[in-house]
Design an enzyme around this catalytic site. Structure first.
Site, PDB file in Angstrom:
ATOM      1  N   GLU A 184      43.436  46.222  43.944  1.00 40.60           N
ATOM      2  CA  GLU A 184      44.042  45.938  42.634  1.00 40.60           C
ATOM      3  C   GLU A 184      43.834  47.135  41.716  1.00 40.60           C
ATOM      4  O   GLU A 184      42.734  47.687  41.646  1.00 40.60           O
ATOM      5  CB  GLU A 184      43.387  44.732  41.928  1.00 40.60           C
ATOM      6  CG  GLU A 184      43.764  43.391  42.471  1.00 40.60           C
ATOM      7  CD  GLU A 184      43.083  42.245  41.717  1.00 40.60           C
ATOM      8  OE1 GLU A 184      42.776  42.385  40.508  1.00 40.60           O
ATOM      9  OE2 GLU A 184      42.842  41.213  42.355  1.00 40.60           O
TER      10      GLU A 184
ATOM     11  N   ARG B 236      49.411  41.427  49.180  1.00 37.19           N
ATOM     12  CA  ARG B 236      48.102  40.755  49.134  1.00 37.19           C
ATOM     13  C   ARG B 236      48.251  39.487  48.305  1.00 37.19           C
ATOM     14  O   ARG B 236      48.632  39.550  47.134  1.00 37.19           O
ATOM     15  CB  ARG B 236      47.069  41.690  48.505  1.00 37.19           C
ATOM     16  CG  ARG B 236      45.735  41.027  48.264  1.00 37.19           C
ATOM     17  CD  ARG B 236      44.679  41.994  47.697  1.00 37.19           C
ATOM     18  NE  ARG B 236      43.447  41.267  47.468  1.00 37.19           N
ATOM     19  CZ  ARG B 236      42.891  41.059  46.272  1.00 37.19           C
ATOM     20  NH1 ARG B 236      43.413  41.580  45.180  1.00 37.19           N
ATOM     21  NH2 ARG B 236      41.798  40.352  46.152  1.00 37.19           N
TER      22      ARG B 236
ATOM     23  N   TYR C 175      39.826  48.808  37.147  1.00 36.41           N
ATOM     24  CA  TYR C 175      40.692  48.740  35.966  1.00 36.41           C
ATOM     25  C   TYR C 175      40.373  49.740  34.869  1.00 36.41           C
ATOM     26  O   TYR C 175      41.271  50.205  34.175  1.00 36.41           O
ATOM     27  CB  TYR C 175      40.679  47.312  35.385  1.00 36.41           C
ATOM     28  CG  TYR C 175      41.503  46.358  36.225  1.00 36.41           C
ATOM     29  CD1 TYR C 175      42.868  46.232  36.034  1.00 36.41           C
ATOM     30  CD2 TYR C 175      40.913  45.623  37.253  1.00 36.41           C
ATOM     31  CE1 TYR C 175      43.641  45.393  36.826  1.00 36.41           C
ATOM     32  CE2 TYR C 175      41.676  44.773  38.055  1.00 36.41           C
ATOM     33  CZ  TYR C 175      43.040  44.666  37.833  1.00 36.41           C
ATOM     34  OH  TYR C 175      43.803  43.851  38.628  1.00 36.41           O
TER      35      TYR C 175
ATOM     36  N   ASN D 117      38.707  46.662  43.531  1.00 43.34           N
ATOM     37  CA  ASN D 117      39.581  46.445  42.380  1.00 43.34           C
ATOM     38  C   ASN D 117      39.029  47.262  41.222  1.00 43.34           C
ATOM     39  O   ASN D 117      37.836  47.178  40.911  1.00 43.34           O
ATOM     40  CB  ASN D 117      39.611  44.972  41.973  1.00 43.34           C
ATOM     41  CG  ASN D 117      40.302  44.102  43.010  1.00 43.34           C
ATOM     42  OD1 ASN D 117      40.863  44.607  43.976  1.00 43.34           O
ATOM     43  ND2 ASN D 117      40.267  42.797  42.803  1.00 43.34           N
TER      44      ASN D 117
ATOM     45  N   HIS E 243      40.011  33.483  45.925  1.00 40.89           N
ATOM     46  CA  HIS E 243      40.224  34.179  44.653  1.00 40.89           C
ATOM     47  C   HIS E 243      39.835  33.210  43.522  1.00 40.89           C
ATOM     48  O   HIS E 243      40.666  32.777  42.733  1.00 40.89           O
ATOM     49  CB  HIS E 243      41.676  34.649  44.543  1.00 40.89           C
ATOM     50  CG  HIS E 243      41.903  35.745  43.545  1.00 40.89           C
ATOM     51  ND1 HIS E 243      42.478  36.963  43.866  1.00 40.89           N
ATOM     52  CD2 HIS E 243      41.639  35.820  42.216  1.00 40.89           C
ATOM     53  CE1 HIS E 243      42.563  37.733  42.781  1.00 40.89           C
ATOM     54  NE2 HIS E 243      42.072  37.051  41.763  1.00 40.89           N
TER      55      HIS E 243
HETATM   56  C1  GBH Z   1      41.081  41.005  38.218  1.00 46.25           C
HETATM   57  O1  GBH Z   1      39.854  40.864  37.592  1.00 46.25           O
HETATM   58  C2  GBH Z   1      41.417  39.740  38.951  1.00 46.25           C
HETATM   59  O2  GBH Z   1      41.156  39.859  40.326  1.00 46.25           O
HETATM   60  C3  GBH Z   1      42.842  39.275  38.741  1.00 46.25           C
HETATM   61  O3  GBH Z   1      42.969  37.968  39.160  1.00 46.25           O
HETATM   62  C4  GBH Z   1      43.226  39.461  37.290  1.00 46.25           C
HETATM   63  O4  GBH Z   1      44.477  38.908  36.973  1.00 46.25           O
HETATM   64  C5  GBH Z   1      43.222  40.933  37.011  1.00 46.25           C
HETATM   65  O5  GBH Z   1      41.996  41.503  37.318  1.00 46.25           O
HETATM   66  C6  GBH Z   1      43.541  41.286  35.558  1.00 46.25           C
HETATM   67  O6  GBH Z   1      42.581  40.768  34.700  1.00 46.25           O
HETATM   68  O7  GBH Z   1      34.438  48.048  31.543  1.00 46.25           O
HETATM   69  O8  GBH Z   1      33.157  46.427  30.387  1.00 46.25           O
HETATM   70  O9  GBH Z   1      35.467  46.758  29.776  1.00 46.25           O
HETATM   71  C7  GBH Z   1      39.524  41.849  36.638  1.00 46.25           C
HETATM   72  C8  GBH Z   1      38.032  42.062  36.488  1.00 46.25           C
HETATM   73  C9  GBH Z   1      36.249  42.707  35.056  1.00 46.25           C
HETATM   74  C10 GBH Z   1      38.190  44.064  35.154  1.00 46.25           C
HETATM   75  C11 GBH Z   1      35.884  43.300  33.719  1.00 46.25           C
HETATM   76  C12 GBH Z   1      37.845  44.695  33.840  1.00 46.25           C
HETATM   77  C13 GBH Z   1      36.230  45.184  32.218  1.00 46.25           C
HETATM   78  C14 GBH Z   1      34.773  45.513  32.003  1.00 46.25           C
HETATM   79  N1  GBH Z   1      37.687  42.711  35.243  1.00 46.25           N
HETATM   80  N2  GBH Z   1      36.441  44.646  33.563  1.00 46.25           N
HETATM   81  S1  GBH Z   1      34.460  46.775  30.857  1.00 46.25           S
END
Ligand code: GBH
Length: 481
Positions: free
Chosen positions: A391, A84, A318, A316, A140
Protein backbone atom coordinates in the site's frame (compact mmCIF):
# COMPACT_ATOMS: atom_id res chain seq x y z
CA UNK A 1 -4.99 17.01 -18.32
CA UNK A 2 -1.55 16.52 -19.78
CA UNK A 3 -0.43 13.11 -18.62
CA UNK A 4 3.24 13.64 -17.80
CA UNK A 5 5.63 11.55 -19.82
CA UNK A 6 6.25 8.68 -17.46
CA UNK A 7 8.04 6.37 -19.86
CA UNK A 8 11.40 7.02 -18.25
CA UNK A 9 9.99 6.26 -14.81
CA UNK A 10 8.57 2.91 -15.95
CA UNK A 11 11.87 1.88 -17.50
CA UNK A 12 13.59 2.15 -14.13
CA UNK A 13 11.59 -0.85 -12.85
CA UNK A 14 12.41 -4.43 -13.89
CA UNK A 15 10.18 -6.22 -16.40
CA UNK A 16 8.90 -8.67 -13.80
CA UNK A 17 8.04 -5.93 -11.29
CA UNK A 18 4.55 -6.53 -9.83
CA UNK A 19 2.26 -3.54 -10.41
CA UNK A 20 -1.02 -3.66 -8.57
CA UNK A 21 -3.86 -1.90 -6.78
CA UNK A 22 -5.19 -2.76 -3.34
CA UNK A 23 -8.44 -2.71 -1.38
CA UNK A 24 -9.95 -4.31 1.74
CA UNK A 25 -13.20 -6.21 2.22
CA UNK A 26 -14.82 -4.04 4.87
CA UNK A 27 -14.01 -0.84 3.01
CA UNK A 28 -15.56 -1.80 -0.32
CA UNK A 29 -17.94 -4.78 -0.14
CA UNK A 30 -21.04 -3.52 1.62
CA UNK A 31 -23.78 -6.21 1.68
CA UNK A 32 -23.13 -6.31 5.40
CA UNK A 33 -26.15 -8.46 6.20
CA UNK A 34 -26.54 -10.27 2.90
CA UNK A 35 -25.47 -13.61 1.59
CA UNK A 36 -25.23 -15.10 5.06
CA UNK A 37 -22.45 -12.81 6.30
CA UNK A 38 -21.98 -12.54 10.06
CA UNK A 39 -20.95 -9.31 11.82
CA UNK A 40 -17.37 -8.32 12.55
CA UNK A 41 -15.97 -6.05 15.25
CA UNK A 42 -16.04 -3.26 12.67
CA UNK A 43 -19.82 -3.56 12.23
CA UNK A 44 -20.18 -3.17 16.00
CA UNK A 45 -17.74 -0.24 16.05
CA UNK A 46 -19.73 1.41 13.21
CA UNK A 47 -22.87 1.23 15.26
CA UNK A 48 -21.31 2.68 18.39
CA UNK A 49 -22.23 6.36 18.39
CA UNK A 50 -19.36 8.81 18.10
CA UNK A 51 -16.73 6.45 16.76
CA UNK A 52 -17.06 7.21 13.06
CA UNK A 53 -17.26 10.47 11.12
CA UNK A 54 -21.00 11.36 10.98
CA UNK A 55 -21.71 7.87 12.33
CA UNK A 56 -21.41 6.57 8.77
CA UNK A 57 -21.50 2.80 8.37
CA UNK A 58 -20.01 0.41 5.82
CA UNK A 59 -23.33 -1.39 5.29
CA UNK A 60 -23.28 -0.45 1.60
CA UNK A 61 -19.81 1.09 1.14
CA UNK A 62 -18.89 0.75 -2.57
CA UNK A 63 -21.43 -2.04 -3.02
CA UNK A 64 -18.56 -4.03 -4.50
CA UNK A 65 -20.41 -7.24 -3.55
CA UNK A 66 -22.99 -6.46 -6.22
CA UNK A 67 -20.66 -4.82 -8.74
CA UNK A 68 -17.98 -7.40 -9.11
CA UNK A 69 -17.83 -7.55 -12.92
CA UNK A 70 -17.69 -3.78 -13.25
CA UNK A 71 -14.97 -3.48 -10.61
CA UNK A 72 -12.76 -6.17 -12.11
CA UNK A 73 -13.11 -4.45 -15.48
CA UNK A 74 -11.93 -1.24 -13.79
CA UNK A 75 -8.87 -3.00 -12.39
CA UNK A 76 -8.10 -4.49 -15.80
CA UNK A 77 -8.47 -1.08 -17.46
CA UNK A 78 -5.64 0.28 -15.29
CA UNK A 79 -3.25 -2.22 -16.85
CA UNK A 80 -2.13 -3.66 -13.50
CA UNK A 81 -1.42 -7.38 -13.31
CA UNK A 82 -2.13 -7.83 -9.60
CA UNK A 83 -5.05 -7.03 -7.30
CA UNK A 84 -4.69 -7.15 -3.53
CA UNK A 85 -8.00 -7.66 -1.72
CA UNK A 86 -9.00 -9.14 1.61
CA UNK A 87 -11.43 -11.87 2.55
CA UNK A 88 -14.06 -11.03 5.11
CA UNK A 89 -13.66 -13.80 7.68
CA UNK A 90 -17.25 -13.41 8.91
CA UNK A 91 -18.57 -13.68 5.36
CA UNK A 92 -17.15 -17.18 5.01
CA UNK A 93 -17.37 -18.22 8.69
CA UNK A 94 -20.22 -16.07 10.09
CA UNK A 95 -19.73 -17.28 13.66
CA UNK A 96 -15.94 -17.03 13.45
CA UNK A 97 -15.54 -20.73 14.17
CA UNK A 98 -14.78 -23.44 11.64
CA UNK A 99 -16.05 -27.03 11.97
CA UNK A 100 -12.61 -27.93 13.35
CA UNK A 101 -12.79 -25.71 16.40
CA UNK A 102 -16.40 -24.76 17.11
CA UNK A 103 -17.52 -25.07 20.72
CA UNK A 104 -20.46 -27.42 21.28
CA UNK A 105 -22.92 -24.53 21.70
CA UNK A 106 -22.30 -23.25 18.14
CA UNK A 107 -24.86 -23.93 15.42
CA UNK A 108 -22.86 -26.49 13.46
CA UNK A 109 -25.09 -26.47 10.41
CA UNK A 110 -24.28 -22.82 9.75
CA UNK A 111 -20.55 -22.68 10.39
CA UNK A 112 -19.42 -22.58 6.77
CA UNK A 113 -21.22 -20.05 4.57
CA UNK A 114 -20.97 -21.46 1.07
CA UNK A 115 -22.59 -18.36 -0.39
CA UNK A 116 -19.82 -16.21 1.04
CA UNK A 117 -17.14 -18.59 -0.20
CA UNK A 118 -18.71 -18.49 -3.67
CA UNK A 119 -18.37 -14.70 -3.80
CA UNK A 120 -14.56 -14.91 -3.56
CA UNK A 121 -14.53 -17.81 -6.04
CA UNK A 122 -16.22 -15.52 -8.55
CA UNK A 123 -13.81 -12.67 -7.80
CA UNK A 124 -10.72 -14.88 -8.14
CA UNK A 125 -11.96 -16.43 -11.37
CA UNK A 126 -12.84 -13.05 -12.87
CA UNK A 127 -9.39 -11.73 -12.03
CA UNK A 128 -7.62 -14.71 -13.58
CA UNK A 129 -9.77 -14.45 -16.71
CA UNK A 130 -8.45 -10.90 -16.99
CA UNK A 131 -4.86 -12.01 -16.46
CA UNK A 132 -4.71 -10.36 -13.01
CA UNK A 133 -3.06 -12.23 -10.13
CA UNK A 134 -5.03 -12.26 -6.87
CA UNK A 135 -3.01 -11.21 -3.80
CA UNK A 136 -5.20 -12.23 -0.90
CA UNK A 137 -5.05 -10.70 2.56
CA UNK A 138 -6.63 -13.05 5.08
CA UNK A 139 -7.14 -10.49 7.82
CA UNK A 140 -7.63 -6.77 7.27
CA UNK A 141 -8.88 -5.94 10.81
CA UNK A 142 -12.45 -7.31 10.60
CA UNK A 143 -12.42 -9.99 13.30
CA UNK A 144 -15.72 -11.91 13.54
CA UNK A 145 -17.75 -10.34 16.33
CA UNK A 146 -18.46 -13.72 17.92
CA UNK A 147 -14.74 -14.15 18.62
CA UNK A 148 -14.64 -10.75 20.31
CA UNK A 149 -17.68 -11.46 22.46
CA UNK A 150 -17.09 -15.10 23.31
CA UNK A 151 -13.27 -15.32 23.26
CA UNK A 152 -11.85 -11.89 24.15
CA UNK A 153 -10.81 -11.28 20.56
CA UNK A 154 -7.12 -10.64 19.98
CA UNK A 155 -6.43 -10.79 23.71
CA UNK A 156 -7.28 -14.47 23.86
CA UNK A 157 -4.37 -16.89 23.88
CA UNK A 158 -6.48 -19.19 21.71
CA UNK A 159 -7.29 -16.70 18.99
CA UNK A 160 -4.27 -17.83 16.94
CA UNK A 161 -5.85 -21.25 16.49
CA UNK A 162 -9.04 -19.69 15.14
CA UNK A 163 -6.97 -17.72 12.65
CA UNK A 164 -5.20 -20.89 11.55
CA UNK A 165 -8.41 -22.81 10.96
CA UNK A 166 -10.01 -19.95 9.05
CA UNK A 167 -6.87 -19.63 6.92
CA UNK A 168 -6.88 -23.37 6.25
CA UNK A 169 -10.38 -23.11 4.83
CA UNK A 170 -9.17 -20.35 2.47
CA UNK A 171 -6.04 -22.27 1.40
CA UNK A 172 -8.09 -25.38 0.70
CA UNK A 173 -10.79 -23.56 -1.27
CA UNK A 174 -8.71 -20.99 -3.17
CA UNK A 175 -5.09 -22.13 -3.05
CA UNK A 176 -5.35 -23.89 -6.42
CA UNK A 177 -5.65 -20.40 -7.94
CA UNK A 178 -4.26 -17.98 -5.32
CA UNK A 179 -0.45 -17.94 -5.29
CA UNK A 180 0.13 -14.92 -3.04
CA UNK A 181 -1.15 -14.88 0.51
CA UNK A 182 -0.82 -12.12 3.09
CA UNK A 183 -1.73 -13.32 6.57
CA UNK A 184 -2.28 -10.00 8.35
CA UNK A 185 -2.62 -6.41 7.29
CA UNK A 186 -0.84 -3.95 9.59
CA UNK A 187 -0.99 -5.72 12.96
CA UNK A 188 0.43 -2.49 14.41
CA UNK A 189 -2.94 -0.84 13.72
CA UNK A 190 -4.98 -3.65 15.33
CA UNK A 191 -2.70 -3.55 18.37
CA UNK A 192 -1.98 0.16 18.76
CA UNK A 193 -5.03 1.89 17.29
CA UNK A 194 -7.50 -0.86 18.24
CA UNK A 195 -6.21 -1.71 21.74
CA UNK A 196 -4.04 1.26 22.73
CA UNK A 197 -5.66 4.43 21.50
CA UNK A 198 -9.25 3.31 20.97
CA UNK A 199 -9.40 4.80 17.47
CA UNK A 200 -10.20 1.60 15.62
CA UNK A 201 -12.25 -1.49 16.50
CA UNK A 202 -12.57 -2.84 19.12
CA UNK A 203 -11.92 0.65 20.51
CA UNK A 204 -9.96 -0.26 23.61
CA UNK A 205 -7.60 2.09 25.44
CA UNK A 206 -4.75 0.53 27.35
CA UNK A 207 -1.01 0.59 27.84
CA UNK A 208 -0.82 -3.18 28.24
CA UNK A 209 -3.24 -4.70 25.76
CA UNK A 210 -1.45 -3.56 22.58
CA UNK A 211 1.54 -5.73 23.47
CA UNK A 212 -0.64 -8.75 24.18
CA UNK A 213 -2.75 -8.29 21.04
CA UNK A 214 0.43 -7.93 18.97
CA UNK A 215 1.90 -11.08 20.49
CA UNK A 216 -1.23 -13.07 19.68
CA UNK A 217 -1.29 -11.66 16.15
CA UNK A 218 2.29 -12.79 15.62
CA UNK A 219 1.33 -16.26 16.86
CA UNK A 220 -1.69 -16.21 14.54
CA UNK A 221 0.57 -15.26 11.63
CA UNK A 222 3.02 -18.03 12.56
CA UNK A 223 0.29 -20.67 12.76
CA UNK A 224 -1.29 -19.65 9.47
CA UNK A 225 2.09 -19.84 7.75
CA UNK A 226 2.96 -23.19 9.34
CA UNK A 227 -0.34 -24.65 8.19
CA UNK A 228 0.26 -23.40 4.64
CA UNK A 229 3.84 -24.64 4.54
CA UNK A 230 3.04 -28.04 6.07
CA UNK A 231 -0.12 -28.81 4.13
CA UNK A 232 -0.45 -26.71 1.00
CA UNK A 233 2.68 -24.93 -0.22
CA UNK A 234 4.46 -27.87 -1.88
CA UNK A 235 1.40 -28.81 -3.87
CA UNK A 236 0.01 -25.34 -4.57
CA UNK A 237 3.32 -23.57 -5.08
CA UNK A 238 2.38 -20.19 -3.66
CA UNK A 239 4.06 -17.68 -1.37
CA UNK A 240 2.92 -16.45 2.01
CA UNK A 241 3.94 -13.40 4.00
CA UNK A 242 2.79 -10.60 6.27
CA UNK A 243 2.17 -6.90 5.60
CA UNK A 244 3.41 -4.47 8.20
CA UNK A 245 3.01 -0.72 8.12
CA UNK A 246 5.68 1.79 8.89
CA UNK A 247 6.10 5.51 8.46
CA UNK A 248 9.65 6.85 8.34
CA UNK A 249 11.22 8.57 11.36
CA UNK A 250 13.94 11.09 10.57
CA UNK A 251 16.16 12.53 13.33
CA UNK A 252 15.01 16.10 13.92
CA UNK A 253 18.58 17.21 14.31
CA UNK A 254 20.53 14.82 12.08
CA UNK A 255 23.76 15.53 13.95
CA UNK A 256 22.40 15.00 17.46
CA UNK A 257 23.17 11.53 18.80
CA UNK A 258 20.04 11.39 20.95
CA UNK A 259 17.78 12.34 18.02
CA UNK A 260 19.41 9.64 15.89
CA UNK A 261 18.75 7.16 18.69
CA UNK A 262 15.17 8.41 19.07
CA UNK A 263 14.45 7.89 15.35
CA UNK A 264 15.95 4.40 15.48
CA UNK A 265 13.94 3.56 18.59
CA UNK A 266 10.73 4.85 17.01
CA UNK A 267 11.27 2.57 13.99
CA UNK A 268 11.95 -0.37 16.29
CA UNK A 269 8.73 0.28 18.25
CA UNK A 270 6.80 0.61 14.98
CA UNK A 271 8.16 -1.94 12.50
CA UNK A 272 10.73 -3.84 14.56
CA UNK A 273 7.96 -4.82 16.98
CA UNK A 274 6.56 -7.14 14.27
CA UNK A 275 9.42 -7.67 11.82
CA UNK A 276 12.21 -8.41 14.34
CA UNK A 277 10.55 -11.58 15.71
CA UNK A 278 10.05 -12.78 12.12
CA UNK A 279 13.49 -11.87 10.74
CA UNK A 280 15.72 -11.71 13.84
CA UNK A 281 14.01 -14.03 16.33
CA UNK A 282 12.83 -11.68 19.08
CA UNK A 283 11.36 -8.27 19.91
CA UNK A 284 13.85 -5.39 19.61
CA UNK A 285 16.10 -4.96 22.61
CA UNK A 286 14.92 -1.36 22.99
CA UNK A 287 11.37 -2.64 23.51
CA UNK A 288 12.34 -5.41 25.91
CA UNK A 289 14.27 -2.90 28.01
CA UNK A 290 11.57 -0.27 28.09
CA UNK A 291 8.29 -2.17 28.08
CA UNK A 292 9.59 -4.73 30.58
CA UNK A 293 6.97 -7.13 31.94
CA UNK A 294 4.18 -5.70 29.78
CA UNK A 295 5.95 -7.15 26.72
CA UNK A 296 5.18 -10.88 26.45
CA UNK A 297 8.14 -13.24 26.11
CA UNK A 298 8.36 -15.86 23.40
CA UNK A 299 8.68 -19.46 24.51
CA UNK A 300 11.22 -21.44 22.46
CA UNK A 301 8.38 -23.07 20.59
CA UNK A 302 6.74 -19.73 19.77
CA UNK A 303 10.04 -18.24 18.67
CA UNK A 304 10.63 -21.13 16.28
CA UNK A 305 7.09 -20.81 14.93
CA UNK A 306 7.54 -17.13 14.07
CA UNK A 307 11.21 -17.00 13.04
CA UNK A 308 11.57 -16.95 9.23
CA UNK A 309 7.81 -17.16 8.77
CA UNK A 310 7.51 -14.75 5.84
CA UNK A 311 8.40 -15.51 2.22
CA UNK A 312 8.48 -11.77 1.44
CA UNK A 313 8.41 -8.44 3.26
CA UNK A 314 5.04 -6.70 2.79
CA UNK A 315 5.16 -2.99 3.56
CA UNK A 316 2.48 -0.34 3.74
CA UNK A 317 3.95 3.14 3.80
CA UNK A 318 2.30 6.56 3.90
CA UNK A 319 4.34 9.30 5.52
CA UNK A 320 7.32 10.59 7.49
CA UNK A 321 7.85 12.45 10.74
CA UNK A 322 10.76 13.92 12.63
CA UNK A 323 11.76 12.13 15.80
CA UNK A 324 13.52 13.64 18.77
CA UNK A 325 14.32 12.47 22.23
CA UNK A 326 11.57 13.24 24.71
CA UNK A 327 14.26 14.67 27.00
CA UNK A 328 14.47 17.64 24.60
CA UNK A 329 10.80 18.42 25.06
CA UNK A 330 8.99 20.49 27.62
CA UNK A 331 6.71 17.82 29.06
CA UNK A 332 4.27 20.41 30.35
CA UNK A 333 3.59 21.46 26.79
CA UNK A 334 0.27 19.77 25.88
CA UNK A 335 1.67 19.19 22.37
CA UNK A 336 4.37 16.96 23.75
CA UNK A 337 2.18 13.89 24.04
CA UNK A 338 0.75 14.38 20.56
CA UNK A 339 1.15 12.02 17.64
CA UNK A 340 3.72 9.64 18.93
CA UNK A 341 2.41 6.76 16.89
CA UNK A 342 2.72 4.52 19.91
CA UNK A 343 2.74 4.61 23.66
CA UNK A 344 4.84 7.72 24.12
CA UNK A 345 6.01 7.04 27.64
CA UNK A 346 7.41 3.68 26.47
CA UNK A 347 9.31 5.10 23.51
CA UNK A 348 10.29 8.51 24.84
CA UNK A 349 10.10 9.85 21.32
CA UNK A 350 8.54 13.12 20.27
CA UNK A 351 7.26 13.30 16.70
CA UNK A 352 6.73 16.39 14.59
CA UNK A 353 6.44 17.61 11.02
CA UNK A 354 8.33 20.21 9.06
CA UNK A 355 6.35 23.35 8.22
CA UNK A 356 7.66 23.05 4.68
CA UNK A 357 6.19 19.59 4.14
CA UNK A 358 2.93 19.49 2.23
CA UNK A 359 0.16 17.56 4.01
CA UNK A 360 -2.49 15.27 2.55
CA UNK A 361 -6.13 15.36 3.59
CA UNK A 362 -5.24 12.93 6.39
CA UNK A 363 -2.71 15.43 7.75
CA UNK A 364 0.10 13.10 6.70
CA UNK A 365 3.20 14.82 5.33
CA UNK A 366 4.28 14.14 1.74
CA UNK A 367 7.96 13.19 2.02
CA UNK A 368 8.98 10.92 -0.88
CA UNK A 369 12.60 10.46 0.27
CA UNK A 370 11.30 8.99 3.55
CA UNK A 371 10.00 6.06 1.51
CA UNK A 372 13.48 5.39 0.07
CA UNK A 373 15.17 5.69 3.46
CA UNK A 374 12.69 3.25 4.97
CA UNK A 375 13.23 0.73 2.15
CA UNK A 376 16.99 1.00 2.70
CA UNK A 377 16.58 0.60 6.47
CA UNK A 378 14.54 -2.59 5.95
CA UNK A 379 17.03 -3.88 3.38
CA UNK A 380 19.90 -3.50 5.83
CA UNK A 381 18.24 -4.57 9.05
CA UNK A 382 16.58 -7.69 7.65
CA UNK A 383 19.32 -8.85 5.28
CA UNK A 384 17.98 -7.95 1.84
CA UNK A 385 14.49 -9.44 1.82
CA UNK A 386 12.24 -9.28 -1.24
CA UNK A 387 10.04 -6.29 -0.45
CA UNK A 388 6.59 -5.57 -1.83
CA UNK A 389 4.98 -2.23 -1.11
CA UNK A 390 1.45 -3.50 -0.61
CA UNK A 391 0.00 0.00 0.00
CA UNK A 392 1.05 3.56 -0.78
CA UNK A 393 -1.18 6.45 -1.74
CA UNK A 394 -2.84 9.62 -0.49
CA UNK A 395 -6.13 11.31 0.30
CA UNK A 396 -6.66 14.75 -1.11
CA UNK A 397 -9.69 16.96 -0.50
CA UNK A 398 -12.08 16.32 -3.38
CA UNK A 399 -15.49 16.62 -1.78
CA UNK A 400 -18.17 15.17 -3.98
CA UNK A 401 -17.47 17.23 -7.03
CA UNK A 402 -16.71 14.82 -9.84
CA UNK A 403 -14.87 17.21 -12.16
CA UNK A 404 -12.76 18.48 -9.30
CA UNK A 405 -12.07 14.97 -8.07
CA UNK A 406 -11.05 13.72 -11.48
CA UNK A 407 -8.47 16.45 -11.82
CA UNK A 408 -6.33 15.05 -9.01
CA UNK A 409 -2.95 16.38 -10.08
CA UNK A 410 -1.67 16.40 -6.49
CA UNK A 411 -2.21 12.64 -6.35
CA UNK A 412 -0.43 12.18 -9.68
CA UNK A 413 2.48 14.13 -8.27
CA UNK A 414 2.41 11.99 -5.12
CA UNK A 415 2.68 8.76 -7.10
CA UNK A 416 5.30 10.19 -9.43
CA UNK A 417 7.58 11.35 -6.62
CA UNK A 418 7.13 8.28 -4.41
CA UNK A 419 7.76 5.92 -7.33
CA UNK A 420 10.84 7.92 -8.28
CA UNK A 421 12.21 7.22 -4.79
CA UNK A 422 11.25 3.54 -5.11
CA UNK A 423 13.23 3.40 -8.35
CA UNK A 424 16.18 5.03 -6.59
CA UNK A 425 16.00 2.41 -3.85
CA UNK A 426 16.14 -0.34 -6.49
CA UNK A 427 19.10 1.43 -8.12
CA UNK A 428 20.76 1.43 -4.69
CA UNK A 429 20.36 -2.35 -4.41
CA UNK A 430 17.07 -2.75 -2.51
CA UNK A 431 15.14 -5.82 -3.66
CA UNK A 432 11.83 -4.05 -4.17
CA UNK A 433 9.74 -6.43 -6.27
CA UNK A 434 6.30 -4.84 -6.43
CA UNK A 435 4.11 -1.85 -5.70
CA UNK A 436 0.37 -1.68 -5.00
CA UNK A 437 -1.40 1.67 -5.09
CA UNK A 438 -3.86 2.37 -2.31
CA UNK A 439 -6.54 2.33 -3.50
CA UNK A 440 -8.63 1.15 -6.44
CA UNK A 441 -11.60 3.41 -5.68
CA UNK A 442 -12.77 5.84 -3.01
CA UNK A 443 -14.10 3.77 -0.15
CA UNK A 444 -14.97 3.55 3.52
CA UNK A 445 -11.96 5.08 5.27
CA UNK A 446 -12.57 3.48 8.70
CA UNK A 447 -13.17 6.08 11.42
CA UNK A 448 -13.12 8.81 8.78
CA UNK A 449 -16.19 7.31 7.09
CA UNK A 450 -16.52 8.50 3.49
CA UNK A 451 -14.84 11.85 4.12
CA UNK A 452 -11.36 10.87 2.89
CA UNK A 453 -10.83 9.81 -0.70
CA UNK A 454 -7.80 7.70 -1.71
CA UNK A 455 -9.13 6.22 -4.98
CA UNK A 456 -7.77 6.05 -8.50
CA UNK A 457 -11.47 5.94 -9.33
CA UNK A 458 -14.00 8.38 -7.89
CA UNK A 459 -17.11 6.86 -6.31
CA UNK A 460 -20.39 8.72 -5.96
CA UNK A 461 -21.66 7.12 -2.77
CA UNK A 462 -25.26 8.19 -3.44
CA UNK A 463 -25.48 6.33 -6.76
CA UNK A 464 -22.48 3.99 -6.65
CA UNK A 465 -21.24 5.42 -9.95
CA UNK A 466 -17.49 5.08 -10.55
CA UNK A 467 -15.35 7.38 -12.71
CA UNK A 468 -11.65 7.24 -13.34
CA UNK A 469 -9.49 10.08 -12.02
CA UNK A 470 -6.41 11.46 -13.74
CA UNK A 471 -4.27 9.44 -11.33
CA UNK A 472 -5.90 6.31 -12.76
CA UNK A 473 -5.15 7.52 -16.28
CA UNK A 474 -1.60 8.23 -15.17
CA UNK A 475 -1.20 4.57 -14.11
CA UNK A 476 -2.70 3.45 -17.42
CA UNK A 477 -0.14 5.53 -19.27
CA UNK A 478 2.70 4.31 -17.05
CA UNK A 479 1.82 0.65 -17.55
CA UNK A 480 1.02 0.82 -21.23
CA UNK A 481 4.62 1.67 -22.07
C1 GBH B 1 -3.86 1.75 5.88
O1 GBH B 1 -3.56 2.07 7.20
C2 GBH B 1 -4.91 0.68 5.86
O2 GBH B 1 -4.34 -0.58 5.60
C3 GBH B 1 -6.03 0.94 4.87
O3 GBH B 1 -7.09 0.10 5.15
C4 GBH B 1 -6.41 2.40 4.93
O4 GBH B 1 -7.55 2.70 4.16
C5 GBH B 1 -5.24 3.19 4.44
O5 GBH B 1 -4.10 2.91 5.18
C6 GBH B 1 -5.45 4.71 4.48
O6 GBH B 1 -5.65 5.14 5.79
O7 GBH B 1 3.58 9.31 10.97
O8 GBH B 1 2.53 9.56 13.07
O9 GBH B 1 1.56 10.63 11.14
C7 GBH B 1 -2.80 3.24 7.40
C8 GBH B 1 -1.95 3.21 8.65
C9 GBH B 1 -0.92 4.45 10.39
C10 GBH B 1 -0.67 5.18 8.15
C11 GBH B 1 -0.58 5.83 10.89
C12 GBH B 1 -0.30 6.56 8.61
C13 GBH B 1 0.48 7.95 10.33
C14 GBH B 1 1.39 8.02 11.53
N1 GBH B 1 -1.55 4.53 9.09
N2 GBH B 1 0.26 6.56 9.93
S1 GBH B 1 2.32 9.48 11.66
Amino acid sequence: MDIPNNKKLHQRFPDDFVWGVASAAFQVEGAAREGGRGPSIWDAFNYTPGKIHLNQTADIACDHYHRLEEDVAMIAALGVKAYRFSISWSRVLPQGYSPKNAPSRADKSKLINEEGLAFYDRLINLLLENNIQPWVTLFHWDLPLALQMEQDGLLSSEVADYFADYAELCFSRYGDRVKHWITLNEPWCSAMLGHGMGLKAPGRISTEEPYLAAHNLLLAHGKMVKNYRDNFQAQQGGQIGITNNCDWREPKNPNAKNDQAAAQRALEFFLGWFADPIYLGDYPQSMRERVKERLPKFTDEERALIFKSSDFFGLNHYTTRYAEDMANIDKDDPQSSHGNGGISSDQDVYLSQDDAWEETDMGWAVVPWGCRKLLEWIDQRYDHPDIYITENGCAIPEEDDLAKAQNDSRRVEFYETYLDQCAQAIENGVKLKGYFAWTLMDNYEWEEGYSKRFGLYHVDFATGERNIKNSGRWFQALLSK
